[in-house]
Motif scaffolding. Structure first.
Motif, PDB file in Angstrom:
ATOM      1  N   ASN A 197       0.825  -1.209   0.000  1.00 39.57           N
ATOM      2  CA  ASN A 197       0.000   0.000   0.000  1.00 39.57           C
ATOM      3  C   ASN A 197       0.856   1.253   0.000  1.00 39.57           C
ATOM      4  N   VAL A 198       0.384   2.236  -0.770  1.00 42.81           N
ATOM      5  CA  VAL A 198       1.010   3.553  -0.715  1.00 42.81           C
ATOM      6  C   VAL A 198       0.086   4.445   0.095  1.00 42.81           C
ATOM      7  N   GLN A 199       0.635   5.089   1.083  1.00 40.69           N
ATOM      8  CA  GLN A 199      -0.195   6.014   1.874  1.00 40.69           C
ATOM      9  C   GLN A 199       0.679   7.096   2.492  1.00 40.69           C
ATOM     10  N   LYS A 200       0.034   8.028   3.190  1.00 40.60           N
ATOM     11  CA  LYS A 200       0.784   9.078   3.886  1.00 40.60           C
ATOM     12  C   LYS A 200       1.300   8.524   5.196  1.00 40.60           C
ATOM     13  N   GLU A 201       2.424   9.040   5.654  1.00 38.93           N
ATOM     14  CA  GLU A 201       2.996   8.574   6.912  1.00 38.93           C
ATOM     15  C   GLU A 201       2.231   9.173   8.092  1.00 38.93           C
TER      16      GLU A 201
ATOM     17  N   VAL B  87      -0.851  12.460  22.649  1.00 36.30           N
ATOM     18  CA  VAL B  87       0.028  12.708  21.499  1.00 36.30           C
ATOM     19  C   VAL B  87      -0.865  12.962  20.292  1.00 36.30           C
ATOM     20  N   ASP B  88      -0.581  14.054  19.586  1.00 36.20           N
ATOM     21  CA  ASP B  88      -1.403  14.420  18.441  1.00 36.20           C
ATOM     22  C   ASP B  88      -0.944  13.611  17.231  1.00 36.20           C
ATOM     23  N   GLN B  89      -1.847  12.841  16.649  1.00 36.34           N
ATOM     24  CA  GLN B  89      -1.468  12.005  15.507  1.00 36.34           C
ATOM     25  C   GLN B  89      -2.105  12.526  14.220  1.00 36.34           C
ATOM     26  N   GLN B  90      -1.265  12.689  13.216  1.00 32.74           N
ATOM     27  CA  GLN B  90      -1.723  13.246  11.934  1.00 32.74           C
ATOM     28  C   GLN B  90      -1.014  12.529  10.795  1.00 32.74           C
ATOM     29  N   TYR B  91      -1.657  12.515   9.622  1.00 35.24           N
ATOM     30  CA  TYR B  91      -0.950  12.049   8.436  1.00 35.24           C
ATOM     31  C   TYR B  91      -0.134  13.205   7.876  1.00 35.24           C
ATOM     32  N   SER B  92       1.145  12.939   7.664  1.00 38.82           N
ATOM     33  CA  SER B  92       2.027  14.000   7.160  1.00 38.82           C
ATOM     34  C   SER B  92       1.947  14.039   5.627  1.00 38.82           C
ATOM     35  N   ASP B  93       2.803  14.840   5.013  1.00 39.02           N
ATOM     36  CA  ASP B  93       2.828  14.924   3.548  1.00 39.02           C
ATOM     37  C   ASP B  93       3.700  13.843   2.916  1.00 39.02           C
ATOM     38  N   THR B  94       4.383  13.084   3.752  1.00 37.58           N
ATOM     39  CA  THR B  94       5.331  12.111   3.201  1.00 37.58           C
ATOM     40  C   THR B  94       4.610  10.863   2.700  1.00 37.58           C
TER      41      THR B  94
ATOM     42  N   GLU C  38       9.934   5.555   3.007  1.00 36.29           N
ATOM     43  CA  GLU C  38       9.594   6.774   2.269  1.00 36.29           C
ATOM     44  C   GLU C  38       9.792   6.490   0.791  1.00 36.29           C
ATOM     45  N   LEU C  39       8.788   6.832  -0.009  1.00 35.97           N
ATOM     46  CA  LEU C  39       8.890   6.546  -1.443  1.00 35.97           C
ATOM     47  C   LEU C  39      10.033   7.338  -2.074  1.00 35.97           C
ATOM     48  N   ASP C  40      10.213   8.527  -1.593  1.00 42.02           N
ATOM     49  CA  ASP C  40      11.188   9.435  -2.178  1.00 42.02           C
ATOM     50  C   ASP C  40      12.629   8.975  -1.932  1.00 42.02           C
ATOM     51  N   THR C  41      12.877   8.490  -0.725  1.00 44.52           N
ATOM     52  CA  THR C  41      14.267   8.197  -0.350  1.00 44.52           C
ATOM     53  C   THR C  41      14.530   6.718  -0.156  1.00 44.52           C
TER      54      THR C  41
ATOM     55  N   GLU D 164      12.139  -5.430  16.980  1.00 47.95           N
ATOM     56  CA  GLU D 164      11.557  -6.208  15.890  1.00 47.95           C
ATOM     57  C   GLU D 164      10.102  -5.769  15.638  1.00 47.95           C
ATOM     58  N   GLU D 165       9.375  -5.572  16.722  1.00 44.77           N
ATOM     59  CA  GLU D 165       7.989  -5.097  16.603  1.00 44.77           C
ATOM     60  C   GLU D 165       7.967  -3.686  16.028  1.00 44.77           C
ATOM     61  N   TYR D 166       8.871  -2.875  16.537  1.00 38.44           N
ATOM     62  CA  TYR D 166       8.888  -1.457  16.146  1.00 38.44           C
ATOM     63  C   TYR D 166       9.123  -1.286  14.645  1.00 38.44           C
ATOM     64  N   LEU D 167      10.027  -2.092  14.090  1.00 38.64           N
ATOM     65  CA  LEU D 167      10.312  -1.943  12.662  1.00 38.64           C
ATOM     66  C   LEU D 167       9.077  -2.286  11.829  1.00 38.64           C
ATOM     67  N   LYS D 168       8.207  -3.116  12.380  1.00 34.67           N
ATOM     68  CA  LYS D 168       6.972  -3.448  11.663  1.00 34.67           C
ATOM     69  C   LYS D 168       5.850  -2.451  11.932  1.00 34.67           C
ATOM     70  N   ARG D 169       5.908  -1.774  13.089  1.00 34.56           N
ATOM     71  CA  ARG D 169       4.792  -0.890  13.462  1.00 34.56           C
ATOM     72  C   ARG D 169       5.270   0.424  14.101  1.00 34.56           C
ATOM     73  N   PRO D 170       6.170   1.130  13.462  1.00 32.75           N
ATOM     74  CA  PRO D 170       6.726   2.335  14.121  1.00 32.75           C
ATOM     75  C   PRO D 170       5.701   3.431  14.359  1.00 32.75           C
ATOM     76  N   GLU D 171       4.625   3.433  13.541  1.00 32.92           N
ATOM     77  CA  GLU D 171       3.633   4.508  13.727  1.00 32.92           C
ATOM     78  C   GLU D 171       2.892   4.361  15.055  1.00 32.92           C
ATOM     79  N   GLU D 172       3.050   3.201  15.722  1.00 31.95           N
ATOM     80  CA  GLU D 172       2.390   3.020  17.009  1.00 31.95           C
ATOM     81  C   GLU D 172       3.235   3.550  18.165  1.00 31.95           C
ATOM     82  N   ALA D 173       4.461   3.962  17.852  1.00 26.81           N
ATOM     83  CA  ALA D 173       5.291   4.643  18.858  1.00 26.81           C
ATOM     84  C   ALA D 173       5.762   5.937  18.206  1.00 26.81           C
ATOM     85  N   PRO D 174       4.808   6.836  17.907  1.00 27.13           N
ATOM     86  CA  PRO D 174       5.109   7.926  16.978  1.00 27.13           C
ATOM     87  C   PRO D 174       6.074   8.972  17.520  1.00 27.13           C
ATOM     88  N   LEU D 175       6.333   8.961  18.830  1.00 30.78           N
ATOM     89  CA  LEU D 175       7.269   9.976  19.332  1.00 30.78           C
ATOM     90  C   LEU D 175       8.725   9.536  19.168  1.00 30.78           C
TER      91      LEU D 175
END
Ligand code: FES
Lengths: 126, 362
Positions: A58-62, A74-81, A94-97, B269-280
């Motif tokens: 899947n391609v999506q925003k980060e 913690v504020d969660q948002q989709y970025s432009d990446t 990242e698709l770009d890099t 190992e978990e983090y590399l699969k789901r980093p958006e769940e530890a977004p800070l």
């Protein structure tokens, strides 16, 4: 502009929709050419984790988070990446890099894409 | 009305005040001998029921095998003299005292103020009777973290007291786990005060919370301590406490060192699969966790030496803090560190004292 002999033809740009990926052979590597939000990207179709077909993912925003202050959610948002996620276990780049979104020491090789006269080419980078 | 005295009366609920001591005489082996060797004698009906019946597993004195002075829980209240006696015995110059009783706070589910009241009392008692920077006796202030306001009051109270050098969070039973934003104000204040946060495990006596039905202390003492620390390490790291409060020193106590490489490897190992769940987090959790400090006790000296060396390497000898856990039965003396073959003398000095002096600014 790249040398013509370095270019591998992929096909007409008009045949790509956003999110489409076309796999081409570049030297010995399989490379996916992907369109996201009108931009073309090319990335090696081999996941550094376990060899999965990254470009089929899947391609999506980060999704990113920002600390908004003590005690705040913690504020969660989709970025432009734009990112692509390997369909096998979800490693995302990242698709770009080609850089892994959780660890910038991990990278999938990326390639330059050229659109000339309506035709999409991947630059072999030789 | 009938004349009750001349009628037959049946009382269906009388509590015979039995004591283990008398009943033990009739117990089958091996329990009779185990009981006899357990120092539970003479306590009459006031004895702690949980010492034999299973809110806890086993006897930490190993049914009489551990005989060292001070190793048992005393029947008399603790005597401050015993701190300096123990420091002499171990040849220790500076000790950080933590509350023994507070270790059970994780079991409190009542919505009252017993934990807050205890910690407030403990702070004053220790200042008055026990802590003495001139003798090298310092304290960690227990946090009744379920009540953030009360925790901030305690930090306020100890801020200018030289004798208190950090805050202590009991990891056993903390719910929600200690990375939750609810605790942010405590961390923010600790960072501001330059007060390290010391997470101290517990769990051998609270084994029911992991999974009911273990039989022996060897099982629960191995697992409970690890589980309590691991739960909080994962929560604190994934929720980004080190990113929110980058100058906060984080210390984890009392689970040895061999669990760290396993835990961080699994978490990465978990983090590399789901980093958006530890977004800070900017990078792998292991990078943050190996910036934490770790108390060394109970050090797994029986492990393969190359494993121990790998653990020290991953954590870093600048991140390890000698801890005795004295007078508990499984204490480590300083020679446990001093005799490790893979350390050089500077590393020995750092682990035995130098690192702690820096972290706690003593
Ligand atoms: S092979 Fe790509 S995520 Fe595992």
């Amino acid at each position: 502009m790249s040398d013509a002999e370095n270019l591998v033809e992929v096909g007409p740009a008009s045949e790509f929709e956003d999110g489409d990926a076309e796999i081409v052979q570049v030297g010995r590597a399989e490379v996916g050419v992907i369109r996201a939000e009108g931009e073309f990207y090319a990335i090696r179709n081999q996941c550094p984790h376990d060899g999965g077909p990254v470009c089929k993912g899947n391609v999506q925003k980060e999704l990113v988070g920002e600390f908004k202050g003590t005690g705040k959610r913690v504020d969660q948002q989709y970025s432009d990446t734009d990112i692509i996620s390997c369909p096998w276990h979800g490693w995302s780049f990242e698709l770009d890099t080609g850089i892994h979104i959780g660890d910038d020491r991990i990278r999938v090789p990326t390639y330059d894409v050229v659109v000339d006269d309506g035709i999409v080419y991947v630059d072999k980078g030789d | 009305m009938i004349d009750a005295e001349s009628e037959l009366v049946v009382d269906c609920d009388w509590h015979y005040q039995d004591s283990f001591k008398e009943v033990a005489e009739y117990m089958p082996e091996p329990w009779y001998t185990k009981y006899k060797n357990s120092n539970w004698d003479d306590a009459g009906v006031k004895q702690n029921l949980s010492s034999f019946f299973p809110t806890s597993t086993g006897d930490r004195q190993n049914y009489g095998k551990v005989l060292r002075e001070h190793s048992n829980y005393p029947e008399e209240p603790e005597d401050p003299e015993r701190v300096t006696e123990g420091m002499d015995f171990l040849d220790i110059d500076v000790s950080l005292q933590i509350s023994h009783l507070i270790l059970a706070m994780g079991g409190v589910t009542a919505d009252d103020e017993r934990v807050q009241a205890f910690t407030k009392g403990y702070i004053e008692y220790m200042l008055e009777e026990v802590l003495d920077p001139d003798e090298g006796v310092y304290g960690l202030a227990p946090m009744p973290y379920g009540d953030v306001e009360a925790s901030l009051d305690i930090l306020e109270r100890v801020e200018d007291e030289e004798a208190y050098v950090g805050a202590c969070f009991v990891t056993a039973g903390a719910s929600p786990p200690l990375g939750n934003r609810k605790y942010d104000p405590i961390y923010e204040r600790c960072e501001e005060m330059d007060f390290p946060v010391v997470y101290h495990t517990g769990g051998s006596g609270l084994d029911e919370y992991v999974r009911a039905g273990y039989q022996e202390m060897i099982e629960t003492h191995t697992l409970g301590f690890l589980e309590s620390n691991m739960s909080q390490i994962v929560s604190v790291a994934c929720q980004g406490v080190p990113e929110k409060y980058p100058d906060l020193d984080i210390v984890f106590m009392e689970s040895g060192v061999t669990y760290i490489p396993g835990l961080v490897s699994r978490l990465d190992e978990e983090y590399l699969k789901r980093p958006e769940e530890a977004p800070l987090l900017d990078t792998r959790p292991s990078e943050y966790i190996t910036d934490f400090y770790f108390g060394t006790q109970p050090l797994e000296v029986s492990a393969r030496n190359d494993l121990l060396e790998l653990c020290f390497d991953m954590i870093g000898t600048d991140r390890l803090l000698y801890a005795s856990d004295y007078p508990h039965w499984d204490f480590d003396s300083p020679s446990i560190i001093n005799e490790l073959p893979m350390l050089d003398d500077d590393e020995r000095r750092a682990i035995l004292g130098g690192n702690a002096l820096e972290v706690f600014e003593i």
